[in-house]
Design a protein around this motif. Structure first.
Motif, PDB file in Angstrom:
ATOM      1  N   SER A 190       0.681  -1.193  -0.010  1.00  0.00           N
ATOM      2  CA  SER A 190       0.179   0.024   0.163  1.00  0.00           C
ATOM      3  C   SER A 190       0.986   1.189  -0.054  1.00  0.00           C
ATOM      4  O   SER A 190       2.134   1.172   0.341  1.00  0.00           O
ATOM      5  CB  SER A 190      -0.865  -0.118   1.266  1.00  0.00           C
ATOM      6  OG  SER A 190      -0.098   0.277   2.323  1.00  0.00           O
TER       7      SER A 190
ATOM      8  N   ASP B  77       0.824   5.664   0.682  1.00  0.00           N
ATOM      9  CA  ASP B  77       0.106   6.727   1.540  1.00  0.00           C
ATOM     10  C   ASP B  77      -0.328   7.809   0.510  1.00  0.00           C
ATOM     11  O   ASP B  77       0.638   8.436  -0.259  1.00  0.00           O
ATOM     12  CB  ASP B  77       1.108   7.178   2.571  1.00  0.00           C
ATOM     13  CG  ASP B  77       0.486   8.388   3.281  1.00  0.00           C
ATOM     14  OD1 ASP B  77      -0.637   8.805   2.927  1.00  0.00           O
ATOM     15  OD2 ASP B  77       1.318   8.887   4.059  1.00  0.00           O
TER      16      ASP B  77
ATOM     17  N   ASP C 272     -12.215  -1.361  -5.563  1.00  0.00           N
ATOM     18  CA  ASP C 272     -12.814  -1.602  -4.298  1.00  0.00           C
ATOM     19  C   ASP C 272     -13.700  -2.753  -5.231  1.00  0.00           C
ATOM     20  O   ASP C 272     -14.903  -2.774  -4.776  1.00  0.00           O
ATOM     21  CB  ASP C 272     -13.642  -0.505  -3.983  1.00  0.00           C
ATOM     22  CG  ASP C 272     -12.570   0.354  -3.157  1.00  0.00           C
ATOM     23  OD1 ASP C 272     -11.728  -0.107  -2.754  1.00  0.00           O
ATOM     24  OD2 ASP C 272     -13.073   1.737  -3.169  1.00  0.00           O
TER      25      ASP C 272
ATOM     26  N   PRO D 188      -8.116   7.935  -0.999  1.00  0.00           N
ATOM     27  CA  PRO D 188      -7.649   7.200   0.178  1.00  0.00           C
ATOM     28  C   PRO D 188      -8.600   6.042   0.699  1.00  0.00           C
ATOM     29  O   PRO D 188      -9.693   6.329   0.203  1.00  0.00           O
ATOM     30  CB  PRO D 188      -7.824   8.289   1.271  1.00  0.00           C
ATOM     31  CG  PRO D 188      -7.865   9.546   0.525  1.00  0.00           C
ATOM     32  CD  PRO D 188      -8.266   9.402  -0.835  1.00  0.00           C
ATOM     33  N   GLY D 189      -7.969   4.923   0.993  1.00  0.00           N
ATOM     34  CA  GLY D 189      -8.557   3.720   1.599  1.00  0.00           C
ATOM     35  C   GLY D 189      -8.952   2.882   0.129  1.00  0.00           C
ATOM     36  O   GLY D 189      -9.637   1.805   0.494  1.00  0.00           O
TER      37      GLY D 189
ATOM     38  N   HIS E 102      -8.756   0.245  -2.652  1.00  0.00           N
ATOM     39  CA  HIS E 102      -8.088  -0.938  -3.264  1.00  0.00           C
ATOM     40  C   HIS E 102      -8.228  -1.295  -4.677  1.00  0.00           C
ATOM     41  O   HIS E 102      -9.191  -1.084  -5.184  1.00  0.00           O
ATOM     42  CB  HIS E 102      -8.456  -2.410  -2.541  1.00  0.00           C
ATOM     43  CG  HIS E 102      -7.813  -3.435  -2.448  1.00  0.00           C
ATOM     44  ND1 HIS E 102      -8.107  -4.306  -3.427  1.00  0.00           N
ATOM     45  CD2 HIS E 102      -6.543  -3.617  -2.205  1.00  0.00           C
ATOM     46  CE1 HIS E 102      -7.041  -5.461  -3.473  1.00  0.00           C
ATOM     47  NE2 HIS E 102      -6.149  -4.971  -2.545  1.00  0.00           N
TER      48      HIS E 102
ATOM     49  N   GLY F 162      -2.957  -0.982  -2.663  1.00  0.00           N
ATOM     50  CA  GLY F 162      -4.196  -0.469  -1.576  1.00  0.00           C
ATOM     51  C   GLY F 162      -3.646   0.985  -1.297  1.00  0.00           C
ATOM     52  O   GLY F 162      -2.394   1.354  -1.341  1.00  0.00           O
ATOM     53  N   ALA F 163      -4.286   2.182  -0.981  1.00  0.00           N
ATOM     54  CA  ALA F 163      -4.161   3.234  -0.544  1.00  0.00           C
ATOM     55  C   ALA F 163      -4.568   3.778   0.634  1.00  0.00           C
ATOM     56  O   ALA F 163      -5.684   3.429   0.960  1.00  0.00           O
ATOM     57  CB  ALA F 163      -5.044   4.501  -1.602  1.00  0.00           C
ATOM     58  N   SER F 164      -3.581   4.015   1.419  1.00  0.00           N
ATOM     59  CA  SER F 164      -4.090   4.422   2.731  1.00  0.00           C
ATOM     60  C   SER F 164      -4.498   5.848   2.937  1.00  0.00           C
ATOM     61  O   SER F 164      -3.954   6.830   1.914  1.00  0.00           O
ATOM     62  CB  SER F 164      -2.722   4.200   3.916  1.00  0.00           C
ATOM     63  OG  SER F 164      -1.517   4.732   3.539  1.00  0.00           O
ATOM     64  N   ALA F 165      -5.096   6.422   3.922  1.00  0.00           N
ATOM     65  CA  ALA F 165      -5.521   7.768   3.912  1.00  0.00           C
ATOM     66  C   ALA F 165      -4.450   8.693   4.181  1.00  0.00           C
ATOM     67  O   ALA F 165      -3.078   8.359   4.568  1.00  0.00           O
ATOM     68  CB  ALA F 165      -6.493   7.715   5.055  1.00  0.00           C
TER      69      ALA F 165
END
Ligand code: OOG
Ligand code: MG
Length: 257
Positions: A92, A94, A184, A237-238, A240, A254-257
């Motif tokens: 993932s 950021d 997603d 953010p958030g 997939h 994945g993308a984290s916030a």
């Protein structure tokens, strides 16, 4: 005549990337043409090498009509990939480290035989050892993702991060495999490897030729991204993301916030 300030332009683009802060277009204002823009790209990459990054591959840009139409630039371009841009498959990132990241589905190559410097343009189809589904994360350093041809070349063709899925031997029909970009679990883009210059191996030949003009050639173990098969999609953010290529499988991010 005094040419454009290559080092100064590279510094502005480098700082924009490092601080995730968009800047205005600069080619028109500084008189950059495509060749001068590749010199800026070289200086921009040197700035990364000077802080310890390593070159790990080359990437193509605008090898599909969908991409050309999305950004309004209709010439094939190439850029460089460094080790810190690579994200493990399933890993993932950021999103706050980027300005306005977009993701796009790609095909990656590993070669057995490398072009010699100055080697006449050939057909590298037989040199492909392995092929993989891939995701490229692009992040233009220009406001509103808006740029001219020399602008995007100088900005290392918007390269920001990439994910390579599992490697496979070249399957039959590589020139026309289905490609999906899922966000997603929902299909966001549908395409075919045929969208990449009719056959992604053509992007390889074209990349070797175009980079060779600037004295740059693929090296042992480097990866080669053939260019997106579909338009790119904003990465929130958030989210997939999965890029699925028929017969090759999946790369995910994945993308984290
Ligand atoms: C330029 C980079 C294009 C591709 O795969 O076509 C590219 C951009 O769209 O900002 O990487
Ligand atoms: Mg790309």
């Amino acid at each position: 005549m005094i040419g454009p300030d290559t080092a100064g332009i590279a510094e502005r683009l480098g700082v924009a990337a490092d601080t995730a802060t968009a800047i205005g277009q600069l080619a028109a204002e500084t008189g950059l043409d495509a060749d001068a823009a590749y010199a800026v790209q070289t200086a921009l990459i040197q700035r990364r090498l000077d802080r310890g990054e390593r070159l790990v591959g080359l990437k193509m840009g605008l090898t599909s009509k969908a991409k050309m139409a999305q950004v309004g630039v209709d010439e094939v371009i190439w850029g460089r990939l460094t080790d810190t841009m690579r994200v493990a498959d399933g890993g993932s990132i950021d999103v706050s480290a980027f300005i306005h990241p977009r993701v796009e589905p790609e095909v990656a190559f590993l070669l057995d035989r490398l072009p010699e410097l100055g080697e006449p343009v050939g057909d590298f189809t037989d040199a492909v050892r392995a092929v993989a589904p891939a995701i490229e994360l692009i992040d233009s350093r220009y406001a509103n993702f808006t740029f001219s041809l020399p602008d995007v070349i100088a900005d290392n063709t918007s390269a920001a991060a990439f994910v390579i899925g599992p490697w496979s031997p070249v399957p039959d029909g590589l020139e026309n495999l289905g490609v999906l970009l899922e966000i997603d679990g929902r299909v966001a883009q549908v395409g075919s490897t045929a969208a990449i210059l009719g056959d992604p191996r053509r992007a390889l030949d074209e990349g070797i030729r175009l980079a060779g003009r600037h004295g740059v050639r693929l090296r042992e173990g480097w990866v080669f991204l053939a260019g997106a098969a579909t338009a790119a999609v904003p990465l929130r953010p958030g989210a997939h993301v999965r890029a699925v290529v028929e017969k090759l499988g999946t790369a995910s991010l994945g993308a984290s916030a």
